[in-house]
Every structure is written in C-alpha cells, then in structure tokens.
Design an enzyme around this catalytic site. Structure first.
Site, mmCIF file in Angstrom:
data_model
loop_
_atom_site.group_PDB
_atom_site.id
_atom_site.type_symbol
_atom_site.label_atom_id
_atom_site.label_comp_id
_atom_site.label_asym_id
_atom_site.label_seq_id
_atom_site.Cartn_x
_atom_site.Cartn_y
_atom_site.Cartn_z
ATOM 1 N N GLU A 1 -4.925 -3.760 -1.944
ATOM 2 C CA GLU A 1 -6.373 -3.519 -1.927
ATOM 3 C C GLU A 1 -6.726 -2.307 -1.069
ATOM 4 O O GLU A 1 -7.878 -1.894 -1.016
ATOM 5 C CB GLU A 1 -7.115 -4.778 -1.454
ATOM 6 C CG GLU A 1 -6.843 -5.221 -0.022
ATOM 7 C CD GLU A 1 -5.576 -6.065 0.151
ATOM 8 O OE1 GLU A 1 -4.564 -5.789 -0.536
ATOM 9 O OE2 GLU A 1 -5.596 -6.977 1.002
ATOM 10 N N SER B 1 5.478 -6.954 3.283
ATOM 11 C CA SER B 1 6.102 -7.290 4.569
ATOM 12 C C SER B 1 6.849 -8.626 4.454
ATOM 13 O O SER B 1 6.566 -9.442 3.573
ATOM 14 C CB SER B 1 5.037 -7.332 5.659
ATOM 15 O OG SER B 1 3.968 -8.144 5.244
ATOM 16 N N PHE C 1 0.818 -1.220 0.000
ATOM 17 C CA PHE C 1 0.000 0.000 0.000
ATOM 18 C C PHE C 1 0.849 1.265 0.000
ATOM 19 O O PHE C 1 0.362 2.323 -0.384
ATOM 20 C CB PHE C 1 -0.937 0.010 1.228
ATOM 21 C CG PHE C 1 -0.265 0.462 2.500
ATOM 22 C CD1 PHE C 1 -0.142 1.824 2.777
ATOM 23 C CD2 PHE C 1 0.271 -0.444 3.406
ATOM 24 C CE1 PHE C 1 0.497 2.263 3.941
ATOM 25 C CE2 PHE C 1 0.901 -0.022 4.561
ATOM 26 C CZ PHE C 1 1.020 1.339 4.828
ATOM 27 N N GLU D 1 9.567 -4.287 12.835
ATOM 28 C CA GLU D 1 9.252 -3.071 12.077
ATOM 29 C C GLU D 1 7.946 -2.478 12.616
ATOM 30 O O GLU D 1 6.937 -3.180 12.708
ATOM 31 C CB GLU D 1 9.074 -3.467 10.604
ATOM 32 C CG GLU D 1 8.760 -2.308 9.694
ATOM 33 C CD GLU D 1 8.519 -2.755 8.241
ATOM 34 O OE1 GLU D 1 7.848 -3.772 8.021
ATOM 35 O OE2 GLU D 1 9.014 -2.064 7.340
ATOM 36 N N CYS E 1 9.557 1.910 3.448
ATOM 37 C CA CYS E 1 10.536 0.859 3.749
ATOM 38 C C CYS E 1 11.937 1.434 3.824
ATOM 39 O O CYS E 1 12.855 0.785 4.297
ATOM 40 C CB CYS E 1 10.480 -0.233 2.697
ATOM 41 S SG CYS E 1 11.071 0.342 1.120
ATOM 42 N N LYS F 1 -1.170 -6.907 -9.300
ATOM 43 C CA LYS F 1 -2.111 -7.097 -8.172
ATOM 44 C C LYS F 1 -1.685 -6.066 -7.128
ATOM 45 O O LYS F 1 -0.822 -6.315 -6.301
ATOM 46 C CB LYS F 1 -1.993 -8.524 -7.622
ATOM 47 C CG LYS F 1 -3.207 -9.065 -6.916
ATOM 48 C CD LYS F 1 -3.700 -8.264 -5.742
ATOM 49 C CE LYS F 1 -2.875 -8.422 -4.494
ATOM 50 N NZ LYS F 1 -3.232 -7.403 -3.456
HETATM 51 P P1 NAD Z 1 1.650 -6.521 3.037
HETATM 52 O O1 NAD Z 1 2.697 -7.563 3.118
HETATM 53 O O2 NAD Z 1 0.531 -6.549 4.020
HETATM 54 O O3 NAD Z 1 0.935 -6.560 1.587
HETATM 55 C C1 NAD Z 1 1.689 -6.598 0.397
HETATM 56 C C2 NAD Z 1 0.892 -7.314 -0.665
HETATM 57 O O4 NAD Z 1 0.632 -8.657 -0.240
HETATM 58 C C3 NAD Z 1 -0.471 -6.679 -0.939
HETATM 59 O O5 NAD Z 1 -0.698 -6.673 -2.319
HETATM 60 C C4 NAD Z 1 -1.442 -7.591 -0.222
HETATM 61 O O6 NAD Z 1 -2.710 -7.658 -0.828
HETATM 62 C C5 NAD Z 1 -0.766 -8.938 -0.271
HETATM 63 N N1 NAD Z 1 -1.081 -9.769 0.892
HETATM 64 C C6 NAD Z 1 -1.521 -9.353 2.105
HETATM 65 N N2 NAD Z 1 -1.681 -10.406 2.923
HETATM 66 C C7 NAD Z 1 -1.347 -11.507 2.234
HETATM 67 C C8 NAD Z 1 -1.301 -12.895 2.561
HETATM 68 N N3 NAD Z 1 -1.618 -13.350 3.766
HETATM 69 N N4 NAD Z 1 -0.879 -13.743 1.606
HETATM 70 C C9 NAD Z 1 -0.539 -13.305 0.390
HETATM 71 N N5 NAD Z 1 -0.553 -11.989 0.036
HETATM 72 C C10 NAD Z 1 -0.957 -11.106 0.936
HETATM 73 O O7 NAD Z 1 2.411 -5.110 3.061
HETATM 74 P P2 NAD Z 1 1.785 -3.672 3.159
HETATM 75 O O8 NAD Z 1 1.265 -3.465 4.549
HETATM 76 O O9 NAD Z 1 0.900 -3.406 2.023
HETATM 77 O O10 NAD Z 1 3.108 -2.776 2.940
HETATM 78 C C11 NAD Z 1 3.995 -2.456 3.963
HETATM 79 C C12 NAD Z 1 5.156 -3.424 4.035
HETATM 80 O O11 NAD Z 1 5.851 -3.436 2.796
HETATM 81 C C13 NAD Z 1 6.192 -3.003 5.063
HETATM 82 O O12 NAD Z 1 6.670 -4.147 5.708
HETATM 83 C C14 NAD Z 1 7.287 -2.362 4.232
HETATM 84 O O13 NAD Z 1 8.566 -2.357 4.819
HETATM 85 C C15 NAD Z 1 7.249 -3.223 3.024
HETATM 86 N N6 NAD Z 1 7.858 -2.554 1.882
HETATM 87 C C16 NAD Z 1 9.056 -3.018 1.442
HETATM 88 C C17 NAD Z 1 9.677 -2.396 0.387
HETATM 89 C C18 NAD Z 1 10.991 -2.910 -0.130
HETATM 90 O O14 NAD Z 1 11.322 -2.594 -1.262
HETATM 91 N N7 NAD Z 1 11.740 -3.692 0.621
HETATM 92 C C19 NAD Z 1 9.079 -1.309 -0.239
HETATM 93 C C20 NAD Z 1 7.842 -0.859 0.232
HETATM 94 C C21 NAD Z 1 7.237 -1.506 1.300
#
Ligand code: NAD
Length: 498
Positions: free
Chosen positions: A176, A226, A149, A383, A281, A173
């Site tokens: 959401e 994450s 997000f 985090e 991040c 994808k």
């Molecule tokens: P998230 O892991 O909750 O979601 C990421 C994606 O995974 C979304 O598209 C989501 O729909 C999907 N998802 C959610 N739950 C899932 C599940 N149980 N199984 C499969 N897919 C699932 O992350 P977020 O809250 O949207 O974003 C924040 C996180 O992203 C933080 O941890 C941040 O550090 C990380 N991030 C990392 C980078 C990087 O390049 N290393 C960059 C930006 C954000």
C-alpha cells in the site's frame, strides 16, 4: 487528491470499504495520493472475477498465453520511462534503479514467454506391457500474490508472470506504500490481450491479507515481505489449506578474503550496501574482512568511497540513491544507528544528520558505516533495511563461513577472493540460499530460481524458473493401458512391475 483504486475484471474498481491509506512523495514528505484499502467484500468481488475468467484462460493453449506475455513485455518496454518515473516517485529509488526493478521483472516475463516448453510433461513409453505413463502440469485456479514496497514492479512480475502463463487467474495485493505501478502493469496486461479477470489488483493492509488467507477459493499464496509477517502468512495460509511460499527478510554478508581485489570490493560494497538506500533484500549490509590488514585497509577505503556518494532526489540522474520510503522507516533506521552506538560498535560515518536543501521534510538519510560490530549485537542480528554498512572483523576463513551460516537469516551471501578453491569451499559449506562469488548481489537470473534459507523463506519452493512453474501448478500422472485380446482376470493385489 488522486485516488488509487483497485483493478478488478479489467477496469478500475471503486471500493466501498471507506478505508484509505496515504501514499507519500518520499522526496518532499508530502502525501501525494490516497489508496483504497480493501475489506473482505472487495477481495471477494475480485475472486469472483478471477473465478469467472479461469475456465477459458486455463483452456487457452499455452502458446496463445505466451503470446500475451510477449505483447505484455513489448508494452512494458514501450512504457519503461513512464513506469520508472511512477515507481521512483512513490518508492524513492532513483530512475535508473527503478528501470532495473522493472527490467528484472521483465526477465521473468521473458521466461514466461517460453511457458509451452516448461509445461511439457514427462512420458514413459512401455512402463509395463502395453502401458504408458505420462504426467501433465495443470493450473491451480485462482491464486494470489502479496508483495513488499521495495520492488513494486519486479516482485509482482516474479509472481503473476509465471502464475498467469501456466493458466491461473491472479489477485495481486501490492504494498500500500507504492501501489501505482502494479495497477499500471495490470492495465498493460489487459492491453496485451489477457481477458478480463485474469489479473486483478486489490489494495490493502492486514485486513486484505487476512481476507486472502481465509478465502476458500484462493488455492495458493505467494508472499514476499518481512520475516514475521512471512511466517504469519505461511502458517495462516497453510492452516486454510493453501499452498504457500513466503519469502522474508535478510542480513546478507560480504566476506572479503585477504587476496580479494580491494578496488573492486569497495565499488561493489558501496553499490550493494547503499544502492536503493539499502532497501533491498539482496543488499550487502554486513562486510566481513578476514584478517586485520585487509580490515584496516578496507575501512580506510570505504570511508573515502562513502565520502563520494551523492544522496539526492529520486529523479536526480547524478544521485546514487534517494530517500527511503517513509518517515517511519527513516526513524527506524536512525534508531538502529543509535542502538548500534549504544551497544558498543564504532560509528565511523554517521548519516543521520543528512538533509537535502529545499527538501528538509523528505525521507533522506545519509550513508552510515560501523566498525567493531559483534555477532551478539541486536543491530547485527536484525535487519535494518537502510543505508548502513556494518563491519564484523573475522580472524579466519572458518569464522567467516560461520557468521552467515549461524545468522537467523539466510537469503544471500557473497565472497570476494581470487582463489577458486576458497570460493568453492565457501559456496559448498555456507548455510545460505543464494551465493555470489565476486558478485555482490547474486540475484539469480529468471530461468534459475530465487529463494533464501532459514528465516528468509518459509515453504519449500522458490520464486520463478522451474520452481515457480511447480509452485503454480499441480501434477497429474496418467497410467494408460490399451488392452487387446482376452479380458484379464480381476486382481486383488496391488499392481506391481514384475
Ligand atoms: P512488510 O512485511 O511490511 O509488507 C509486505 C506485505 O505484507 C505488504 O503487502 C503489506 O501490506 C503486508 N502486510 C503488512 N503488515 C501486515 C500484517 N500485519 N499482516 C499481514 N500482512 C501485512 O514488508 P515491506 O516493508 O513492504 O518490505 C520490506 C521487507 O521485505 C524486508 O524485510 C525485506 O527484506 C523483505 N523482502 C524480502 C525479499 C525476499 O525475496 N526474501 C524480497 C524483497 C523484500
């Protein structure tokens, strides 16, 4: 209520799953739209559209594909204000920062405009008698990106910018939680001249992600989110024979040496810890001053700086940051602050009671600042992803190198110093993927590559730059001989260069 639909084969697509997610306005806490959540059937329709588009798109010469990228860049720039407002209204980051999100994505599109050059293969003339060897990079087919997000414009563009330019067709994808901008980007890509089916957007949650990971016609998956989910995506995707890169969470440290310019450090730390409400991040949520004198002075100055910060509506031009993305995320941050207190860190500034008059239901949280944070604490190990700065005091440079090096995450790190030798040694020794020297948020420019170490990334290629080109293509190497004269004898020995 507004429905946010999938985007497949060049137009909005009404899913049949009957499943929806709520999209909030983080300023008010109200639901502003609902987003369709795909099941395997909808995902498959998008894959079929992408499969159909692949032969012609991959056969389009790279310069023509680059022209689509040039036009896409122009259209995104022309729509910058609208896109930034859309992004800000769902994510909660302020408008100027939303434009930064879009701009950093556009820089990858600029890189993609030069794709003909990046796709030139290697050539060896006369590798043997009359033998030439050359290699070419070919697209993989239908590929997918799953995005978080917190950068709803930049991260999709990191992925589809390069993947499409090299000739793949793409399924995005997006998160959401803020799905409107990704759909708008896909519409603009069509307007820019990409044929139908080249870029498709399928909304969804775990069900859609699992469908992507299991679909036999998806050849590669890029994920950012994450760490636990990144690891899941990496293991499931590779189990299903896909190429996978999966970027995860972070806990970036800012090392402050005694000779650092503290005026600059305070400004840099404030922006890097609290900008976008800490939902980056590459944020700097941990500061490590080296020595008591610098720690005490930094603490005093940081407290004064935090006092000047304005938290406000995401469309308030004077606000430094806006609300976080959801009520659940706000609660998670508040819980971490309580845990930090309970485990013995000193809560110098507590942002939990902040509320914005007239917007009491918005997902706002003020800046918080801890001193006396120790490496064993849960709030240090994990985090938080919110506007919380934690100070871990170090006695020596050695200790300061060790802290980020031993941390489970290894995304980014920064050192603030006036001493070139100290900076050089730090950059060389620290076990982290991206290092800033007097640069608080060292996100590399688009023609370099982005990627962390340890639990911040699974897989072995980075995002964008030439690593991105490698990830989204496969190499073919041709050994060519044009014999003349007599036909040679059969050889039953492996050919070698004599
Ligand atoms: P998230 O892991 O909750 O979601 C990421 C994606 O995974 C979304 O598209 C989501 O729909 C999907 N998802 C959610 N739950 C899932 C599940 N149980 N199984 C499969 N897919 C699932 O992350 P977020 O809250 O949207 O974003 C924040 C996180 O992203 C933080 O941890 C941040 O550090 C990380 N991030 C990392 C980078 C990087 O390049 N290393 C960059 C930006 C954000």
């Amino acid at each position: 209520m507004r429905d946010i639909r999938h985007f497949v084969n060049g137009s909005a697509f009404e899913g049949a799953s009957g499943r929806f997610g709520e999209v909030f306005n983080p300023n008010t806490g109200e639901v502003q739209a609902r987003v369709q959540l795909a099941m395997a059937g909808e995902l498959d329709l998008a894959v079929q559209a992408a499969l159909k588009a692949f032969p012609a798109w991959s056969a389009t010469n790279p310069q023509r594909r680059a022209r689509v990228m040039f036009e896409f860049k122009r259209l995104v720039e022309a729509n910058m204000q609208d896109l930034a407002e859309m992004l800000s209204a769902e994510h909660g980051k302020v408008i100027a920062d939303s434009k930064g999100d879009i701009q950093r994505g556009l820089e990858v599109i600029e890189f993609a405009c030069g794709i003909p050059h990046a796709l030139k293969g290697e050539y060896t003339e006369g590798a043997g008698p009359g033998i030439d060897v050359y290699s070419m990079r070919q697209p993989l087919g239908v590929v997918a990106g799953i995005t978080p997000f917190n950068f709803p414009a930049m991260i999709p563009m990191w992925m589809f910018g390069v993947a499409i330019a090299v000739g793949n067709t793409f399924i995005l994808k997006p998160s959401e939680k803020d799905p409107t901008v990704p759909v708008r980007l896909a519409e603009l890509m069509m307007e820019a001249g990409a044929p139908e089916g080249v870029l498709n957007v399928v909304h969804g949650d775990k069900t859609a992600v699992d469908a992507i990971l299991q679909h036999p016609d998806i050849k590669a998956v890029s994920f950012v989110g994450s760490s636990d989910i990144a690891h899941y995506v990496y293991s499931q995707g590779t189990l299903h024979n896909k190429r996978v890169q999966a970027m995860g969470g972070a806990k970036n440290h800012g090392i402050v040496m005694p000779d650092a310019d503290l005026d600059q450090v305070v400004k840099d730390l404030s922006g890097a810890a609290f900008g976008s409400a800490g939902e980056r991040c590459m944020a700097l949520p941990v500061v490590v001053p080296v020595g008591k004198a610098v720690a005490d002075e930094l603490r005093e100055r940081m407290v004064a700086e935090i006092d000047t910060l304005k938290v406000g509506l995401s469309n308030d031009a004077d606000a430094q940051y806006g609300p976080v993305v959801s009520a659940a995320h706000r609660q998670k941050i508040a819980d971490y602050i309580q845990i930090g207190k309970d485990e013995g860190a000193e809560l110098v500034v507590d942002g939990r009671d902040f509320s914005l008059q007239g917007y009491e239901k918005g997902f706002f949280i003020g800046p918080s600042f801890f001193d006396g944070v120790k490496p064993g604490m849960k709030t240090y190990q994990e985090e938080i992803f919110g506007p919380v700065l934690q100070m871990v005091r170090a006695d020596s440079f050695e200790e300061a190198v060790e802290l980020p090096s031993k941390h489970q995450y290894g995304n980014g790190v920064a050192i603030f110093t006036r001493n070139g030798r100290t900076a050089r040694e730090f950059a060389s020794r620290v076990q982290v993927g991206m290092v800033g020297i007097n640069v608080p948020i060292p996100v590399p420019v688009a023609y370099h590559t982005f990627g962390g170490w340890k639990r911040s990334a699974f897989g072995d290629t980075n995002q964008h730059g030439m690593e991105g080109v490698k990830f989204w293509t496969k190499v073919k190497t041709i050994t060519a001989r044009w014999p003349e004269g007599e036909i040679g004898d059969s050889s039953f020995v492996i050919p070698t260069m004599k």
